[in-house]
Write a protein that holds these residues in place. Structure first.
Motif, PDB file in Angstrom:
ATOM      1  N   ALA A 167      -1.389  16.407   5.958  1.00 14.16           N
ATOM      2  CA  ALA A 167      -1.642  15.277   6.843  1.00 14.16           C
ATOM      3  C   ALA A 167      -1.074  14.011   6.219  1.00 14.16           C
ATOM      4  N   PRO A 168      -0.486  13.111   7.023  1.00 15.45           N
ATOM      5  CA  PRO A 168      -0.022  11.815   6.510  1.00 15.45           C
ATOM      6  C   PRO A 168      -1.181  10.829   6.460  1.00 15.45           C
ATOM      7  N   LEU A 169      -1.353  10.157   5.313  1.00 12.67           N
ATOM      8  CA  LEU A 169      -2.495   9.267   5.113  1.00 12.67           C
ATOM      9  C   LEU A 169      -2.105   8.047   4.297  1.00 12.67           C
ATOM     10  N   LEU A 170      -2.914   7.009   4.405  1.00 14.39           N
ATOM     11  CA  LEU A 170      -2.812   5.884   3.488  1.00 14.39           C
ATOM     12  C   LEU A 170      -3.616   6.190   2.234  1.00 14.39           C
ATOM     13  N   VAL A 183     -13.521   8.137   4.643  1.00 13.78           N
ATOM     14  CA  VAL A 183     -13.368   7.473   5.932  1.00 13.78           C
ATOM     15  C   VAL A 183     -13.294   5.968   5.716  1.00 13.78           C
ATOM     16  N   ARG A 184     -12.285   5.344   6.285  1.00 11.92           N
ATOM     17  CA  ARG A 184     -12.105   3.895   6.236  1.00 11.92           C
ATOM     18  C   ARG A 184     -11.684   3.389   7.623  1.00 11.92           C
ATOM     19  N   ARG A 185     -11.643   2.077   7.764  1.00 18.37           N
ATOM     20  CA  ARG A 185     -11.064   1.491   8.964  1.00 18.37           C
ATOM     21  C   ARG A 185      -9.557   1.737   8.952  1.00 18.37           C
ATOM     22  N   ILE A 186      -9.011   2.138  10.085  1.00 15.51           N
ATOM     23  CA  ILE A 186      -7.567   2.313  10.192  1.00 15.51           C
ATOM     24  C   ILE A 186      -6.930   1.027  10.724  1.00 15.51           C
ATOM     25  N   TYR A 187      -7.277   0.641  11.941  1.00 11.34           N
ATOM     26  CA  TYR A 187      -6.867  -0.651  12.477  1.00 11.34           C
ATOM     27  C   TYR A 187      -7.734  -0.966  13.682  1.00 11.34           C
ATOM     28  N   THR A 188      -7.621  -2.188  14.168  1.00 13.30           N
ATOM     29  CA  THR A 188      -8.404  -2.627  15.321  1.00 13.30           C
ATOM     30  C   THR A 188      -7.466  -3.064  16.430  1.00 13.30           C
ATOM     31  N   LYS A 240      -8.615   8.382   5.025  1.00 14.33           N
ATOM     32  CA  LYS A 240      -7.622   7.971   4.066  1.00 14.33           C
ATOM     33  C   LYS A 240      -7.886   8.768   2.792  1.00 14.33           C
ATOM     34  N   ALA A 241      -7.059   8.591   1.779  1.00 14.60           N
ATOM     35  CA  ALA A 241      -7.211   9.376   0.550  1.00 14.60           C
ATOM     36  C   ALA A 241      -7.248   8.454  -0.655  1.00 14.60           C
ATOM     37  N   ARG A 242      -8.065   8.835  -1.623  1.00 15.37           N
ATOM     38  CA  ARG A 242      -8.114   8.080  -2.879  1.00 15.37           C
ATOM     39  C   ARG A 242      -7.962   9.054  -4.041  1.00 15.37           C
ATOM     40  N   PRO A 243      -7.355   8.597  -5.133  1.00 12.21           N
ATOM     41  CA  PRO A 243      -7.122   9.474  -6.269  1.00 12.21           C
ATOM     42  C   PRO A 243      -8.428   9.974  -6.873  1.00 12.21           C
ATOM     43  N   LEU A 244      -8.427  11.227  -7.289  1.00 11.67           N
ATOM     44  CA  LEU A 244      -9.551  11.777  -8.036  1.00 11.67           C
ATOM     45  C   LEU A 244      -9.433  11.351  -9.482  1.00 11.67           C
ATOM     46  N   GLU A 245     -10.561  11.062 -10.096  1.00 12.50           N
ATOM     47  CA  GLU A 245     -10.531  10.651 -11.499  1.00 12.50           C
ATOM     48  C   GLU A 245     -10.239  11.854 -12.388  1.00 12.50           C
ATOM     49  N   TYR A 292       0.843  -1.194   0.000  1.00 14.59           N
ATOM     50  CA  TYR A 292       0.000   0.000   0.000  1.00 14.59           C
ATOM     51  C   TYR A 292       0.878   1.244   0.000  1.00 14.59           C
ATOM     52  N   ALA A 293       0.306   2.335  -0.451  1.00 12.33           N
ATOM     53  CA  ALA A 293       1.026   3.610  -0.521  1.00 12.33           C
ATOM     54  C   ALA A 293       0.628   4.490   0.654  1.00 12.33           C
ATOM     55  N   THR A 294       1.596   5.211   1.181  1.00 11.44           N
ATOM     56  CA  THR A 294       1.339   6.256   2.163  1.00 11.44           C
ATOM     57  C   THR A 294       1.786   7.585   1.562  1.00 11.44           C
ATOM     58  N   ALA A 295       1.148   8.657   1.985  1.00  7.63           N
ATOM     59  CA  ALA A 295       1.466   9.950   1.394  1.00  7.63           C
ATOM     60  C   ALA A 295       1.242  11.058   2.403  1.00  7.63           C
TER      61      ALA A 295
END
Length: 481
Positions: free
Chosen positions: A439-442, A461-466, A476-481, A420-423
């Protein structure tokens, strides 16, 4: 009924599992009439999907989350068996202190019933979200058909689609689609004639309850509960409709069994497409049925419903990948180590973790995220003014975490999803002065080596960890189309 539907939103995970891949693995495919199913990501669940659909519906409306009178979250597969998860959904969105939160479940009829109940209200705006991701034993009909998705509806006192009629019915048919206490998978006795009888008789009883208030044959679009791609069409006879009006907005063929979100997603699709008269036919084992007839205006009329619904995706995965994402062949909490943030500390920072709330320095105007400590620009210790960052930003730096390189708290995520990528992402400020906060994000929903510095992304918003049995959710972040 006083409230109307003024806006809709929908969310479906990107990954698609083709039916032929399941057939190749098992020598058969038991999801009748299904071409592919939507598979949630390793960090997705019904709560995160609900949050995404709800945000899209609110953005399509004129309503702010803080002004909502109530939020209803309907699902048969909540991340926790005992918890008022609608409250956490409200925290994702930023609902007000007096907003009422409710969770509905128990059957796949829950989504339609929750929407029908909310339409009966006559006071402030209401948000209804149906989100589901049913599961079955890997070699079962339920597992082969299982999909995932969410639909959200903004209800107000005027405009949009109004309810013409509602009818409910309940008949005792034990053994049709049930989930035993302590189980995470649905089951049934598998007696096909019995299940068909329960389905058609219960829906038929609800149709009788409509009486002369609404003629189903007058509907421009009909959305029927779809545990597979064939059973809903067996209701065409008792409904008195042609199957053509059921196929235009059917989601089961390409997304699979969506549980309590099955009919809501089809309804959202029909309303967003400008269908004028829409019939929603919910059904849940037990057996219960809720039928809801809606009338909307044309796209350029006051009664039109705003919002876009897009289910398209070209991301296909293999059957083995789907098992990994669902945690069927991996899992287990990491055995200690790594970062630890206590639940109380996490809770205190949820405005930042869920909604990107930053702080503006009163001395120099710089935006700071997190809003604590000395200002990043003038280095003064100040009391920050809360500022809401935009959900879009630009990648400043990016790196890829390869297999075995993940911190212990992210080890399970990596086992299920791979590298996975972090940014570090510079999120836009609310003004036009180019102020931003980083901010640092996955990064999600992208191959890790496909993102680069300068790419535009959006927050989700996603699960980070349990840890300690408690899931930490965050941005978290996702690319814009």
């Amino acid at each position: 009924m006083s409230r109307t539907i003024t806006a809709v939103g929908a969310y479906v995970p990107q990954a698609r599992l083709p039916a032929e891949d399941v057939s190749e693995a098992w020598g058969r495919f038991d999801g009748a009439g299904i071409r592919s199913t939507a598979v949630p990501g390793a960090d997705e669940d019904t709560l995160t999907m609900a949050g995404e659909a709800a945000r899209r519906a609110l953005e399509a409306s004129s309503i702010e989350a803080a002004d909502l009178e109530a939020v209803t979250f309907a699902t048969t597969t909540p991340p926790l068996e005992e918890a008022e998860l609608a409250v956490r959904l409200g925290a994702f969105l930023g609902t007000g202190d007096s907003t009422r939160h409710e969770t509905a479940g128990a059957s796949t009829n829950a989504g339609v019933a929750a929407l029908a109940d909310a339409l009966e209200g006559d006071s402030g705006p209401h948000l209804v979200v149906a989100s589901d991701a049913p599961r079955g034993e890997p070699d079962s009909d339920q597992a082969h058909a299982a999909g995932a998705g969410a639909a959200a509806f903004v209800l107000e006192s005027s405009g949009g689609a109004r309810c013409l009629s509602r009818a409910d019915a309940g008949l005792d048919y034990p053994g049709t689609r049930f989930r035993e206490a302590g189980s995470s998978t649905v089951d049934s006795l598998g007696i096909t004639p019995y299940e068909r009888e329960a389905f058609t008789e219960t829906i038929g009883r609800a149709v009788d309850g409509l009486g002369e208030s609404f003629d189903p044959s007058s509907a421009d679009a009909v959305a029927v509960q779809a545990p597979n791609g064939k059973l809903p069409y067996r209701a065409s006879g008792v409904l008195g409709v042609d199957t053509d009006v059921m196929t235009d907005h059917a989601v089961v063929h390409d997304l699979g069994d969506l549980g309590a979100a099955s009919v809501p997603l089809s309804l959202a699709s029909a309303l967003a497409a400008g269908e004028k008269t829409v019939l929603g036919v919910g059904y849940g084992s037990g057996s219960v049925s809720t039928i809801l007839a809606l009338e909307a205006g044309e796209s350029d009329e006051a009664g039109a419903v705003s919002g876009e619904v897009d289910f398209e995706s070209d991301e296909t995965i293999s059957y083995a990948e789907s098992l990994r994402l669902r945690g069927e062949i991996t899992g287990g909490e990491p055995a200690g180590g790594g970062a630890y943030v206590s639940v109380p500390s996490w809770q205190r920072s949820t405005p930042q973790r869920y909604r990107l709330e930053a702080g503006e320095c009163p001395s120099c105007g710089a935006l700071n995220f997190l809003p604590q400590g000395a200002c990043r620009r003038c280095h003064e210790l100040v009391e920050y003014e809360p500022v809401q960052l935009e959900r879009q930003g630009t990648i400043e730096t990016v790196s890829v975490i390869s297999q075995g390189g993940a911190p212990p708290e992210f080890a399970e995520l990596q086992a299920r999803a791979g590298d996975y990528a972090t940014a570090i992402v510079a999120f836009d400020g609310p003004g036009e002065d180019d102020e931003h906060a980083s901010a640092p994000l996955l990064i999600v929903d992208a191959e890790p080596d496909s993102v680069s510095v300068g790419d535009r992304v959006e927050a989700t918003v996603r699960r980070i960890y349990t840890q300690e049995g408690v899931t930490r959710y965050g941005i978290k972040a996702r690319p814009l189309e």
